[in-house]
Scaffold this motif. Sequence first.
Motif: not given
Length: 263
Positions: A190, A183, A205-206, A180, A259-260, A176, A215, A256
């Motif tokens: 989620y 999550i 966590n994408l 960032t 928002k990432q 990650t 991400i 959602w």
Amino acid sequence: MAHNQDGNHTQVHYVGDSRVRADRPKMYPKDYSEFPGRTEAFFPDFLLKEWMVAAVFLVGFMTLVMAHEPELGELADPTNTGFLPVPDWYFLFLYQLLKYKWAAGKFVVIGTVILPGIAFMALMLAPWLDGTKERRPIKRPVPVGIMLVTLVAICALTWAAEYEHELQLESAIGKTPQNTKVIAQDEQGYQIYAKNACIKCHGDNLEGKNGPTLIGTGNRHTAEEITKYIDEGKGTAMPAGMFQGSEEEKRILVEWLMKQKQQ
């Protein structure tokens, strides 16, 4: 036999010249019948056998090609930051060679022209570099040495390229970025994401597992694009209809994902 004046017989003696060799070599090509079972004419006997072996191999190869369809990867996606491109396996050794400083950058001509050219010329000239008639490998050090060095170099470079690629994939999965946020698993978006098949491909966590990372999705896509991907899929790895939620859940999931964003 001749007679003299007295009517007597005269004897004639034949004397051989010892300077002429009786076992001197023949001045015409040897007949293959003199060596039964040990040799044969190149044309058509030897060449015909080679053609037959080549035909059997070609038929077998084409049968395998038609019986097994080649595997195709995902469609090209310039927004997929988790994709690590590598060439096909038979070019991996050259791909790895160009990673070294002495064969890349200012010296890229060494890795792309000089070294492959030397290897190609060595293999091409191997029959002329060793004119011995010996067939045992130990008696033919020059061509055997060239072939062994070439095979070892190709295998070692191919293995190194594959090993480094696996390390890159392992480091990319679960990584990650520092800018960032982790999550929050208690958010409704989620929970919808985890309930569907999304989490299996894109990670907890994408970060991306079997699929690309999500991400920074909000930086790269609009809400309409994300909705289209959910409804219609994307490539062979993400077919349409994988999302099994309601329209309201889809809207929450899209919001959602928007928002990432990476700061």
